[in-house]
Scaffold this motif. Structure first.
Motif, mmCIF file in Angstrom:
data_model
loop_
_atom_site.group_PDB
_atom_site.id
_atom_site.type_symbol
_atom_site.label_atom_id
_atom_site.label_comp_id
_atom_site.label_asym_id
_atom_site.label_seq_id
_atom_site.Cartn_x
_atom_site.Cartn_y
_atom_site.Cartn_z
ATOM 1 N N ALA A 238 32.749 22.300 140.696
ATOM 2 C CA ALA A 238 31.324 22.193 141.004
ATOM 3 C C ALA A 238 30.837 20.753 140.878
ATOM 4 O O ALA A 238 29.976 20.300 141.640
ATOM 5 C CB ALA A 238 30.524 23.098 140.076
ATOM 6 N N LEU A 239 31.382 20.002 139.923
ATOM 7 C CA LEU A 239 30.912 18.639 139.641
ATOM 8 C C LEU A 239 31.404 17.616 140.660
ATOM 9 O O LEU A 239 30.933 16.472 140.651
ATOM 10 C CB LEU A 239 31.360 18.218 138.241
ATOM 11 C CG LEU A 239 30.699 18.970 137.075
ATOM 12 C CD1 LEU A 239 31.377 18.625 135.759
ATOM 13 C CD2 LEU A 239 29.206 18.677 137.003
ATOM 14 N N HIS A 243 25.333 14.683 142.405
ATOM 15 C CA HIS A 243 24.347 13.636 142.150
ATOM 16 C C HIS A 243 23.571 13.909 140.868
ATOM 17 O O HIS A 243 23.174 12.977 140.168
ATOM 18 C CB HIS A 243 23.350 13.553 143.306
ATOM 19 C CG HIS A 243 23.957 13.198 144.619
ATOM 20 N ND1 HIS A 243 24.057 14.080 145.659
ATOM 21 C CD2 HIS A 243 24.533 12.050 145.044
ATOM 22 C CE1 HIS A 243 24.635 13.502 146.680
ATOM 23 N NE2 HIS A 243 24.948 12.271 146.348
ATOM 24 N N VAL A 244 23.333 15.178 140.588
ATOM 25 C CA VAL A 244 22.560 15.580 139.414
ATOM 26 C C VAL A 244 23.364 16.608 138.630
ATOM 27 O O VAL A 244 23.776 17.628 139.190
ATOM 28 C CB VAL A 244 21.205 16.199 139.810
ATOM 29 C CG1 VAL A 244 20.426 16.636 138.569
ATOM 30 C CG2 VAL A 244 20.395 15.232 140.665
ATOM 31 N N HIS A 276 33.313 14.684 132.088
ATOM 32 C CA HIS A 276 32.738 15.568 133.093
ATOM 33 C C HIS A 276 32.108 14.792 134.243
ATOM 34 O O HIS A 276 31.896 15.346 135.327
ATOM 35 C CB HIS A 276 31.680 16.487 132.462
ATOM 36 C CG HIS A 276 32.245 17.554 131.582
ATOM 37 N ND1 HIS A 276 32.686 17.313 130.307
ATOM 38 C CD2 HIS A 276 32.466 18.877 131.803
ATOM 39 C CE1 HIS A 276 33.134 18.445 129.771
ATOM 40 N NE2 HIS A 276 33.016 19.404 130.656
ATOM 41 N N PHE A 277 31.791 13.513 134.040
ATOM 42 C CA PHE A 277 31.168 12.727 135.094
ATOM 43 C C PHE A 277 32.179 12.017 135.989
ATOM 44 O O PHE A 277 31.784 11.415 136.992
ATOM 45 C CB PHE A 277 30.197 11.714 134.474
ATOM 46 C CG PHE A 277 28.894 12.333 134.051
ATOM 47 C CD1 PHE A 277 27.776 12.274 134.865
ATOM 48 C CD2 PHE A 277 28.792 13.017 132.843
ATOM 49 C CE1 PHE A 277 26.588 12.867 134.487
ATOM 50 C CE2 PHE A 277 27.605 13.617 132.461
ATOM 51 C CZ PHE A 277 26.503 13.544 133.287
ATOM 52 N N GLU A 278 33.450 12.092 135.665
ATOM 53 C CA GLU A 278 34.462 11.422 136.478
ATOM 54 C C GLU A 278 34.480 11.896 137.932
ATOM 55 O O GLU A 278 34.611 11.077 138.847
ATOM 56 C CB GLU A 278 35.845 11.568 135.838
ATOM 57 C CG GLU A 278 35.970 10.787 134.539
ATOM 58 C CD GLU A 278 37.301 11.012 133.841
ATOM 59 O OE1 GLU A 278 38.126 11.804 134.364
ATOM 60 O OE2 GLU A 278 37.520 10.400 132.779
ATOM 61 N N PRO A 279 34.361 13.208 138.201
ATOM 62 C CA PRO A 279 34.348 13.639 139.605
ATOM 63 C C PRO A 279 32.992 13.528 140.285
ATOM 64 O O PRO A 279 32.883 13.813 141.484
ATOM 65 C CB PRO A 279 34.782 15.103 139.516
ATOM 66 C CG PRO A 279 34.326 15.557 138.177
ATOM 67 C CD PRO A 279 34.428 14.358 137.281
ATOM 68 N N ASP A 283 26.409 7.376 141.500
ATOM 69 C CA ASP A 283 25.022 7.218 141.069
ATOM 70 C C ASP A 283 24.471 8.483 140.420
ATOM 71 O O ASP A 283 23.254 8.705 140.390
ATOM 72 C CB ASP A 283 24.139 6.819 142.256
ATOM 73 C CG ASP A 283 24.216 7.813 143.411
ATOM 74 O OD1 ASP A 283 25.081 8.703 143.381
ATOM 75 O OD2 ASP A 283 23.411 7.680 144.363
ATOM 76 N N ALA A 284 25.352 9.288 139.866
ATOM 77 C CA ALA A 284 24.944 10.567 139.273
ATOM 78 C C ALA A 284 24.000 10.356 138.088
ATOM 79 O O ALA A 284 24.063 9.336 137.384
ATOM 80 C CB ALA A 284 26.163 11.349 138.823
ATOM 81 N N ILE A 285 23.132 11.341 137.876
ATOM 82 C CA ILE A 285 22.240 11.330 136.725
ATOM 83 C C ILE A 285 22.408 12.636 135.953
ATOM 84 O O ILE A 285 22.887 13.641 136.493
ATOM 85 C CB ILE A 285 20.762 11.142 137.125
ATOM 86 C CG1 ILE A 285 20.266 12.342 137.958
ATOM 87 C CG2 ILE A 285 20.567 9.832 137.856
ATOM 88 C CD1 ILE A 285 18.761 12.332 138.196
ATOM 89 N N PHE A 286 22.013 12.596 134.678
ATOM 90 C CA PHE A 286 22.088 13.779 133.818
ATOM 91 C C PHE A 286 20.687 14.200 133.419
ATOM 92 O O PHE A 286 19.862 13.380 133.008
ATOM 93 C CB PHE A 286 22.902 13.482 132.556
ATOM 94 C CG PHE A 286 22.907 14.623 131.574
ATOM 95 C CD1 PHE A 286 23.725 15.721 131.772
ATOM 96 C CD2 PHE A 286 22.054 14.619 130.472
ATOM 97 C CE1 PHE A 286 23.708 16.791 130.894
ATOM 98 C CE2 PHE A 286 22.037 15.682 129.585
ATOM 99 C CZ PHE A 286 22.871 16.771 129.792
#
Length: 332
Positions: A238-239, A243-244, A276-279, A283-286
Motif C-alpha cells: 500500500a505504501l 504521498h500521504v 515504512h517510508f522507503e517505498p 515528497d511524502a508526508i505523515f
C-alpha cells in the motif's frame, strides 16, 4: 437551518468550497464575522485541540464560546427516548438541547463511541439526539461515527502540501495500540479523502475492516469526485509511491475479540518507522490526528522527522472550524 455534524451535510462540492474559505481565512483573517454570536460546546469526552481551537476560532470571529463538561459541573445527560431515568442521569436531551438553544447561537457536541459495535456507531445516537432537539445550528466536535472537522483539516493539510487533493495518493494505515480505539477518525479520513478526489488505500490487518455503511458512503463520494479507493492487508504494498501516510489505531469487529487482537505481538510491525517510508514518494508526508502514543502507535523517529506534518495538521483545525462556523451562519 444549517448543521455540520457529518460530511454528508457538505458533500464533495461543499467540502471543496469550505476548504477554499478556510485557506482564504488562513491567509487573511476575516475579522468579526460572528460578532455577538455565542458557541456552546458540550463535551462528553476529553479534548485538547478541539476545545482550544474552537474557542480561539470564535474569539477571532468576534464571538464568544462556552464550554460545558457532562458529568463535571453539568448534569449527566440521558439521550435515549423512553428511558426510565432512575439511574445517575438527571437530565434528558429533550430538555437540555432546547434550553441550551435559548442561550447559544450554535451548539457543538463531542461524544465518542460507546464501544457497542459498528451498528451502534452508525446510529450516532448522542449527536443525532441533540440534532433532533436543538433549535440552533449544530456542529460536531467528534461523534461515534465521524470527526468531520478533523477530516477537513486533514484535506487542507494535503492541499497545502501538494497544491491539490485530486489524485494524491493517501494511505490510511492501521496502527497498534494498548486498547481498541473508536473508528470516527479513520472513518473521516476515508470519507473526506474520497470526497476530495484522492487515490486512497486503506491498509489494515484482517478483522479491522471499516464499516459497510461508511465504505458505501465513501464510494458514493468517489463516484462524484473521481477518487479511487482500495482496501488491503499488505501495508508495504500500500505504501508504494504514497504521498500521504496517515496512521491511526482503531479497534476490530466483532468487539468481543478486540483485547486479544490488539495486544497481539504479531501486529507490532504495523507501527510506522522510517523504514515504512522507503517505498513512499520522495515528497511524502505523515499525518496523525493527535493525541498519539509515541513508540506504541508511531515511532519517535517518524514523529520527529521531516515527513511529519502533525502540528501543521492540528493548526489547520482552527482555520477549517472558522470556515465551518462562518458557513453555518451564511457568512461564507
Amino acid at each position: 437551518m444549517r448543521h455540520f455534524t457529518h460530511l454528508k451535510d457538505l458533500g464533495p462540492k461543499g467540502q471543496a468550497a469550505l476548504l477554499k474559505v478556510a485557506s482564504e481565512f488562513k491567509r487573511n483573517e476575516p475579522g468579526a464575522l460572528l460578532k455577538g454570536k455565542v458557541l456552546g460546546m458540550l463535551f462528553f469526552n476529553p479534548s485538547l485541540r478541539t476545545r482550544t481551537s474552537f474557542e480561539v476560532a470564535m474569539a477571532k470571529l468576534g464571538g464568544l464560546s462556552v464550554a460545558l463538561e457532562e458529568g463535571s459541573g453539568v448534569w449527566k445527560l440521558e439521550t435515549e427516548d423512553g428511558a426510565i431515568m432512575n439511574g445517575d442521569k438527571a437530565e434528558h436531551v429533550r430538555e437540555a438541547a432546547p434550553v441550551l438553544s435559548r442561550y447559544v447561537d450554535v451548539l457543538g457536541v463531542r461524544a465518542f463511541s460507546r464501544g457497542m459495535g459498528q451498528a451502534d456507531d452508525d446510529v450516532d445516537g448522542v449527536i443525532n439526539a441533540f440534532r433532533r432537539h436543538a433549535k440552533v445550528p449544530m456542529i460536531s466536535l467528534e461523534s461515534a461515527r465521524e470527526h468531520p472537522c478533523q477530516g477537513l483539516a486533514d484535506m487542507l493539510t494535503v492541499e497545502e502540501s501538494f497544491g491539490q487533493t485530486q489524485g494524491v495518493k493517501v494511505v490510511l494505515s492501521w496502527a497498534p495500540h494498548m486498547r481498541p480505539l473508536p473508528k470516527a477518525v479513520p472513518n473521516s479520513v476515508l470519507l473526506h479523502a474520497a470526497a476530495a478526489g484522492c487515490d486512497i488505500t486503506v491498509a489494515h490487518p484482517p478483522g479491522f475492516e471499516l464499516g459497510d455503511a461508511v465504505r458505501a458512503e465513501a464510494q458514493s463520494y468517489a463516484q462524484q469526485s473521481g477518487a479511487k479507493i482500495r482496501y488491503t492487508h499488505d501495508q508495504r504494498a500500500a505504501l508504494q509511491g504514497a504521498h500521504v501516510v496517515y496512521t491511526k489505531a482503531w479497534g476490530p469487529e466483532p468487539r468481543a475479540s478486540e483485547d486479544g487482537i490488539v495486544a497481539s505481538p504479531a501486529l507490532r510491525g504495523w507501527m510506522p518507522t522510517l523504514k515504512h517510508f522507503e517505498p513512499c514518494a520522495s515528497d511524502a508526508i505523515f499525518l496523525h490526528c493527535l493525541p498519539v502514543r509515541r513508540n506504541v502507535e508511531v515511532s519517535d523517529e517518524v514523529l520527529d522527522s521531516e515527513f511529519s506534518r502533525v502540528v501543521d495538521e492540528a493548526e489547520n483545525r482552527l482555520w477549517v472550524q472558522m470556515a465551518a462556523l462562518a458557513w453555518l451562519f451564511g457568512k461564507a
